[in-house]
Design an enzyme around this catalytic site. Structure first.
Site, PDB file in Angstrom:
ATOM      1  N   TYR A  47       1.060  -1.198   0.189  1.00 24.35           N
ATOM      2  CA  TYR A  47      -0.565  -0.288  -0.140  1.00 24.35           C
ATOM      3  C   TYR A  47       1.265   1.639  -0.028  1.00 24.35           C
ATOM      4  O   TYR A  47       0.389   2.442  -0.457  1.00 24.35           O
ATOM      5  CB  TYR A  47      -1.416  -0.006   1.484  1.00 24.35           C
ATOM      6  CG  TYR A  47      -2.283  -0.831   1.122  1.00 24.35           C
ATOM      7  CD1 TYR A  47      -2.135  -2.129   0.280  1.00 24.35           C
ATOM      8  CD2 TYR A  47      -3.009  -1.609   2.609  1.00 24.35           C
ATOM      9  CE1 TYR A  47      -3.190  -2.782   0.166  1.00 24.35           C
ATOM     10  CE2 TYR A  47      -3.826  -2.664   2.715  1.00 24.35           C
ATOM     11  CZ  TYR A  47      -3.919  -3.036   0.623  1.00 24.35           C
ATOM     12  OH  TYR A  47      -5.084  -4.490   1.297  1.00 24.35           O
TER      13      TYR A  47
ATOM     14  N   HIS B 202      -0.219 -11.427   1.898  1.00 18.15           N
ATOM     15  CA  HIS B 202      -0.905 -11.433   0.757  1.00 18.15           C
ATOM     16  C   HIS B 202      -1.366 -11.626  -0.019  1.00 18.15           C
ATOM     17  O   HIS B 202      -2.583 -11.808  -0.279  1.00 18.15           O
ATOM     18  CB  HIS B 202      -0.685  -9.508   0.795  1.00 18.15           C
ATOM     19  CG  HIS B 202      -1.222  -8.650   0.287  1.00 18.15           C
ATOM     20  ND1 HIS B 202      -0.467  -7.309   0.552  1.00 18.15           N
ATOM     21  CD2 HIS B 202      -2.531  -8.547  -0.153  1.00 18.15           C
ATOM     22  CE1 HIS B 202      -1.505  -6.721   0.001  1.00 18.15           C
ATOM     23  NE2 HIS B 202      -2.792  -6.938  -0.617  1.00 18.15           N
TER      24      HIS B 202
HETATM   25  N1  LIG Z   1      -6.181  -8.517   1.236  1.00 17.92           N
HETATM   26  C1  LIG Z   1      -5.962  -7.817   0.127  1.00 17.92           C
HETATM   27  O1  LIG Z   1      -5.568  -8.482  -0.896  1.00 17.92           O
HETATM   28  C2  LIG Z   1      -7.025  -6.907   0.328  1.00 17.92           C
HETATM   29  C3  LIG Z   1      -7.570  -5.977  -0.818  1.00 17.92           C
HETATM   30  C4  LIG Z   1      -8.122  -5.083  -1.188  1.00 17.92           C
HETATM   31  C5  LIG Z   1      -8.540  -4.977   0.210  1.00 17.92           C
HETATM   32  N2  LIG Z   1      -8.046  -4.700   1.400  1.00 17.92           N
HETATM   33  C6  LIG Z   1      -8.302  -4.147   2.458  1.00 17.92           C
HETATM   34  O2  LIG Z   1     -10.086  -3.547   2.430  1.00 17.92           O
HETATM   35  C7  LIG Z   1     -10.065  -2.277   3.017  1.00 17.92           C
HETATM   36  C8  LIG Z   1     -11.291  -2.528   2.688  1.00 17.92           C
HETATM   37  O3  LIG Z   1     -11.435  -2.487   0.807  1.00 17.92           O
HETATM   38  P1  LIG Z   1     -11.282  -0.711   0.089  1.00 17.92           P
HETATM   39  O4  LIG Z   1     -11.005  -0.103   0.861  1.00 17.92           O
HETATM   40  O5  LIG Z   1     -10.902  -1.040  -1.499  1.00 17.92           O
HETATM   41  O6  LIG Z   1     -13.283  -1.210  -0.147  1.00 17.92           O
HETATM   42  P2  LIG Z   1     -14.690  -0.740   0.507  1.00 17.92           P
HETATM   43  O7  LIG Z   1     -13.865  -0.919   2.413  1.00 17.92           O
HETATM   44  O8  LIG Z   1     -15.096  -1.863   0.416  1.00 17.92           O
HETATM   45  O9  LIG Z   1     -14.920   1.302  -0.286  1.00 17.92           O
HETATM   46  C9  LIG Z   1     -14.284   1.509   0.589  1.00 17.92           C
HETATM   47  C10 LIG Z   1     -15.429   2.871  -0.656  1.00 17.92           C
HETATM   48  O10 LIG Z   1     -16.098   3.006  -0.023  1.00 17.92           O
HETATM   49  C11 LIG Z   1     -16.765   3.941   0.279  1.00 17.92           C
HETATM   50  N3  LIG Z   1     -17.441   4.363   1.630  1.00 17.92           N
HETATM   51  C12 LIG Z   1     -16.973   3.491   2.416  1.00 17.92           C
HETATM   52  N4  LIG Z   1     -17.698   4.123   3.930  1.00 17.92           N
HETATM   53  C13 LIG Z   1     -19.131   4.462   3.130  1.00 17.92           C
HETATM   54  C14 LIG Z   1     -19.853   5.093   3.626  1.00 17.92           C
HETATM   55  N5  LIG Z   1     -20.274   5.227   4.757  1.00 17.92           N
HETATM   56  N6  LIG Z   1     -21.094   5.705   2.913  1.00 17.92           N
HETATM   57  C15 LIG Z   1     -20.889   5.659   1.511  1.00 17.92           C
HETATM   58  N7  LIG Z   1     -19.640   5.146   1.157  1.00 17.92           N
HETATM   59  C16 LIG Z   1     -18.860   4.684   1.726  1.00 17.92           C
HETATM   60  C17 LIG Z   1     -15.399   4.879   0.286  1.00 17.92           C
HETATM   61  O11 LIG Z   1     -15.993   6.493  -0.276  1.00 17.92           O
HETATM   62  P3  LIG Z   1     -15.166   7.607   1.055  1.00 17.92           P
HETATM   63  O12 LIG Z   1     -14.163   7.649   0.843  1.00 17.92           O
HETATM   64  O13 LIG Z   1     -15.929   8.425   0.283  1.00 17.92           O
HETATM   65  O14 LIG Z   1     -15.946   6.913   2.049  1.00 17.92           O
HETATM   66  C18 LIG Z   1     -14.757   4.099  -0.829  1.00 17.92           C
HETATM   67  O15 LIG Z   1     -15.093   5.122  -2.094  1.00 17.92           O
HETATM   68  C19 LIG Z   1      -9.340  -2.015   2.406  1.00 17.92           C
HETATM   69  O16 LIG Z   1      -8.308  -0.610   2.837  1.00 17.92           O
HETATM   70  C20 LIG Z   1      -7.704  -2.479   2.539  1.00 17.92           C
HETATM   71  O17 LIG Z   1      -7.104  -2.244   3.993  1.00 17.92           O
HETATM   72  C21 LIG Z   1      -7.351  -6.352   1.391  1.00 17.92           C
END
Ligand SMILES: NC(=O)c1ccc[n+]([C@@H]2O[C@H](COP(=O)([O-])OP(=O)(O)OC[C@H]3O[C@@H](n4cnc5c(N)ncnc54)[C@H](OP(=O)(O)O)[C@@H]3O)[C@@H](O)[C@H]2O)c1
Length: 266
Positions: free
Chosen positions: A39, A97
């Protein structure tokens, strides 16, 4: 320490945005932060941890070892580098990862190196991420299921990953749902929207409450204070059986994360 059920994701957050999100999250009460070597924000996450003034012992901090560092002679050094960037003596959880692309480094080699790093004090616990059932079984065969704190996988209403969940449950391995909001895609879903209106909640809260009720940890990310606060409050929301069934029925295999080096999915 067990994994707190709601964590704060930091994927894509760079520079000041990463600092602000983590600092605000900690001020709002988040006590579980999810980062990764790839990241490129471990320094910023560490800065936010220090600036937030929350005792290190209260925070559950996860990082993930990138694919280039999975060989036995590289893993511990890369984790030490993460600790130095984060400014901590130990993380609480370190995940592989992704399985080594093409199986270049055997699962057993990485898991044994990770276990040794944990035993040397670099991490409180260890686990895996993006491991389908066959590779999860290899990980279990190498170090034992009881050593694997979680399998962190993409999991949201459109990709419910039931095969992996069932195999993990059978082995006693906890599931962490990453991208729990499908990066915002599920927030426009009419079924989730109708439940949210009925309960006076947001679609994000409904989605997270549905995941939490299944016993998963969730790690949504947000750059906005109101969304961070709302997401954290999801643990007080309770859906009834019909609402659960309605979201259970939304699975359409909608996988969002599948890079070219991904393993064969279940
Ligand atoms: N292990 C892996 O390979 C892997 C892969 C992908 C992700 N991850 C982890 O999972 C975490 C979460 O995944 P992600 O960040 O990709 O996606 P996510 O949490 O599913 O979605 C984040 C998106 O949703 C929006 N959002 C969040 N809360 C909201 C709400 N209450 N109302 C409206 N919109 C909302 C955010 O925008 P705003 O900023 O505008 O709120 C952002 O655009 C990552 O940050 C990472 O730590 C791990």
């Amino acid at each position: 320490m067990t994994i707190p059920s709601i964590g704060l994701g930091t994927f894509r957050l760079q520079g000041q945005a990463a600092i602000d999100s983590v600092r605000t999250g900690l001020a709002l009460g988040y006590r579980h932060i999810d980062t990764a070597q790839i990241y490129g924000n471990e320094r910023e996450v560490g800065q936010a941890l220090r600036e937030a003034g929350v005792a290190r012992s209260e925070i559950y901090l996860t990082t993930k070892v990138w694919t280039g560092h999975l060989a036995a002679d590289r893993l511990a050094a890369s984790l030490k580098d993460s600790l130095s960037k984060l400014g901590v003596e130990q993380v609480d959880l370190t995940l592989i990862h992704w399985p080594s692309p093409g199986g270049a480094v055997p699962v057993a080699e990485s898991m044994e190196a990770l276990l040794a790093a944990r035993d040397a004090g670099l991490s409180g616990a260890i686990g895996i991420s993006n491991f389908p059932v066959a590779l999860m079984r290899e990980a279990i065969a190498s170090v034992g299921a009881q050593q694997i704190a979680t399998n962190q996988v993409e999991l949201h209403p459109y990709l419910q990953n039931r095969t992996v969940v069932d195999a993990a449950r059978a082995a006693g391995i906890h599931i962490t749902a990453y991208m729990p909001l499908a990066y915002g895609k599920v927030l426009d879903d009419p079924v989730i929207g109708a439940i949210a209106r009925r309960l006076g909640a947001t679609p994000a809260q409904v989605t997270l409450a549905w995941l939490l009720a299944k016993g998963y940890a969730v790690i949504p990310s947000s750059t906005k204070r109101a969304n961070l606060a709302g997401n954290l409050a999801a643990d007080t929301l309770v859906l009834d059986a019909l609402e659960h069934a309605a979201i259970d029925a939304l699975d359409n295999g909608g996988r969002l994360v599948s890079p070219d080096f991904a393993p064969a999915w279940d």
